[in-house]
Design a protein around this motif. Sequence first.
Motif, mmCIF file in Angstrom:
data_model
loop_
_atom_site.group_PDB
_atom_site.id
_atom_site.type_symbol
_atom_site.label_atom_id
_atom_site.label_comp_id
_atom_site.label_asym_id
_atom_site.label_seq_id
_atom_site.Cartn_x
_atom_site.Cartn_y
_atom_site.Cartn_z
ATOM 1 N N GLY A 195 0.827 -1.212 0.000
ATOM 2 C CA GLY A 195 0.000 0.000 0.000
ATOM 3 C C GLY A 195 0.852 1.247 0.000
ATOM 4 O O GLY A 195 0.581 2.204 -0.739
ATOM 5 N N ASN A 196 1.884 1.257 0.815
ATOM 6 C CA ASN A 196 2.777 2.419 0.853
ATOM 7 C C ASN A 196 3.502 2.624 -0.469
ATOM 8 O O ASN A 196 3.630 3.756 -0.953
ATOM 9 C CB ASN A 196 3.766 2.295 2.012
ATOM 10 N N LEU A 197 3.981 1.560 -1.062
ATOM 11 C CA LEU A 197 4.672 1.686 -2.349
ATOM 12 C C LEU A 197 3.725 2.196 -3.440
ATOM 13 O O LEU A 197 4.119 3.006 -4.285
ATOM 14 C CB LEU A 197 5.286 0.342 -2.755
ATOM 15 N N LEU A 198 2.465 1.770 -3.404
ATOM 16 C CA LEU A 198 1.482 2.217 -4.402
ATOM 17 C C LEU A 198 1.272 3.731 -4.376
ATOM 18 O O LEU A 198 1.003 4.341 -5.407
ATOM 19 C CB LEU A 198 0.134 1.523 -4.178
ATOM 20 N N VAL A 199 1.372 4.344 -3.194
ATOM 21 C CA VAL A 199 1.131 5.793 -3.082
ATOM 22 C C VAL A 199 2.426 6.598 -3.056
ATOM 23 O O VAL A 199 2.414 7.800 -2.789
ATOM 24 C CB VAL A 199 0.234 6.135 -1.864
ATOM 25 N N GLY A 200 3.565 5.935 -3.309
ATOM 26 C CA GLY A 200 4.830 6.633 -3.421
ATOM 27 C C GLY A 200 5.586 6.841 -2.129
ATOM 28 O O GLY A 200 6.528 7.634 -2.084
ATOM 29 N N ASN A 201 5.202 6.142 -1.086
ATOM 30 C CA ASN A 201 5.893 6.241 0.209
ATOM 31 C C ASN A 201 6.979 5.177 0.312
ATOM 32 O O ASN A 201 6.976 4.188 -0.424
ATOM 33 C CB ASN A 201 4.916 5.991 1.370
ATOM 34 N N LEU A 202 7.852 5.340 1.306
ATOM 35 C CA LEU A 202 8.723 4.242 1.704
ATOM 36 C C LEU A 202 7.827 3.134 2.240
ATOM 37 O O LEU A 202 6.790 3.408 2.866
ATOM 38 C CB LEU A 202 9.696 4.686 2.794
ATOM 39 N N GLU A 203 8.212 1.900 2.044
ATOM 40 C CA GLU A 203 7.342 0.802 2.497
ATOM 41 C C GLU A 203 7.194 0.754 4.010
ATOM 42 O O GLU A 203 6.270 0.133 4.529
ATOM 43 C CB GLU A 203 7.819 -0.536 1.958
ATOM 44 N N SER A 204 8.042 1.448 4.735
ATOM 45 C CA SER A 204 7.985 1.462 6.199
ATOM 46 C C SER A 204 7.082 2.556 6.767
ATOM 47 O O SER A 204 6.955 2.677 7.981
ATOM 48 C CB SER A 204 9.394 1.630 6.765
ATOM 49 N N ALA A 205 6.422 3.339 5.918
ATOM 50 C CA ALA A 205 5.568 4.439 6.409
ATOM 51 C C ALA A 205 4.360 3.904 7.171
ATOM 52 O O ALA A 205 3.941 2.752 7.007
ATOM 53 C CB ALA A 205 5.108 5.305 5.238
ATOM 54 N N ALA A 206 3.798 4.749 8.006
ATOM 55 C CA ALA A 206 2.623 4.385 8.803
ATOM 56 C C ALA A 206 1.379 4.285 7.921
ATOM 57 O O ALA A 206 1.241 4.990 6.923
ATOM 58 C CB ALA A 206 2.399 5.417 9.909
ATOM 59 N N ALA A 207 0.475 3.409 8.333
ATOM 60 C CA ALA A 207 -0.810 3.197 7.660
ATOM 61 C C ALA A 207 -1.886 3.059 8.729
ATOM 62 O O ALA A 207 -1.585 2.877 9.908
ATOM 63 C CB ALA A 207 -0.747 1.924 6.815
ATOM 64 N N THR A 216 -3.355 3.562 3.136
ATOM 65 C CA THR A 216 -2.112 4.324 3.040
ATOM 66 C C THR A 216 -2.408 5.597 2.260
ATOM 67 O O THR A 216 -3.291 5.616 1.398
ATOM 68 C CB THR A 216 -1.019 3.509 2.336
ATOM 69 N N VAL A 217 -1.680 6.667 2.573
ATOM 70 C CA VAL A 217 -1.871 7.946 1.892
ATOM 71 C C VAL A 217 -0.526 8.473 1.412
ATOM 72 O O VAL A 217 0.495 8.285 2.072
ATOM 73 C CB VAL A 217 -2.564 8.994 2.799
ATOM 74 N N GLY A 218 -0.547 9.122 0.255
ATOM 75 C CA GLY A 218 0.667 9.713 -0.286
ATOM 76 C C GLY A 218 1.245 10.727 0.683
ATOM 77 O O GLY A 218 0.531 11.569 1.210
ATOM 78 N N GLY A 219 2.521 10.612 0.950
ATOM 79 C CA GLY A 219 3.176 11.487 1.921
ATOM 80 C C GLY A 219 3.148 10.936 3.324
ATOM 81 O O GLY A 219 3.870 11.402 4.197
ATOM 82 N N VAL A 262 -3.613 11.164 -2.657
ATOM 83 C CA VAL A 262 -3.611 9.851 -3.289
ATOM 84 C C VAL A 262 -3.596 8.830 -2.162
ATOM 85 O O VAL A 262 -2.881 8.987 -1.173
ATOM 86 C CB VAL A 262 -2.368 9.677 -4.192
ATOM 87 N N PHE A 263 -4.413 7.795 -2.297
ATOM 88 C CA PHE A 263 -4.479 6.771 -1.255
ATOM 89 C C PHE A 263 -4.652 5.406 -1.891
ATOM 90 O O PHE A 263 -4.952 5.279 -3.076
ATOM 91 C CB PHE A 263 -5.622 7.073 -0.281
ATOM 92 N N ALA A 264 -4.463 4.381 -1.077
ATOM 93 C CA ALA A 264 -4.701 3.007 -1.511
ATOM 94 C C ALA A 264 -5.274 2.223 -0.338
ATOM 95 O O ALA A 264 -4.986 2.506 0.818
ATOM 96 C CB ALA A 264 -3.405 2.355 -1.987
ATOM 97 N N VAL A 265 -6.105 1.245 -0.670
ATOM 98 C CA VAL A 265 -6.624 0.289 0.311
ATOM 99 C C VAL A 265 -6.132 -1.086 -0.126
ATOM 100 O O VAL A 265 -6.392 -1.507 -1.257
ATOM 101 C CB VAL A 265 -8.165 0.320 0.396
#
Length: 152
Positions: free
Chosen positions: A45-57, A119-122, A74-77
Amino acid sequence: MAAVDLLEIISPGILASVQDVGRLGFGQIGVAPSGATDSYACRVGNLLVGNLESAAAVEITLMGFQARFLTETVFAVTGADLQASLNGGPLPRWTAVRAAPGDILDLPSPVCGCRAYLTVGGGFHIPAVMGSRSTNIGTGFGGSEGRVLRAG
């Protein structure tokens, strides 16, 4: 960059909390591991929105989660199929989607699986505790004041 309010929780459902890839290695001082139950779904989910994969969700359990977007994002579920919808229309899982201010995200009930990830972009700007943003409900730290998310 200053943090902005981007999401209002209308209903947290059964259990919603902030999670990331986890807090490991502190058992010797009595802190149990924490983090996303489905680490793969959280990371993707984090990768889909352009975050590092370790970001909070936001980890959403089973049913009843509803939130309003307060800004364009931008978000993903990812993860479980909880019949996600945006403004009442079906929402594709495992896909980056753009939300406008006022859009309502709803995950009403499970079809398959137990936990979905928002997950959300940023990313969500949550202070790290012991190297993680994950909520550890048992110890009362991390995430949003060490507790599950609440309406508002």
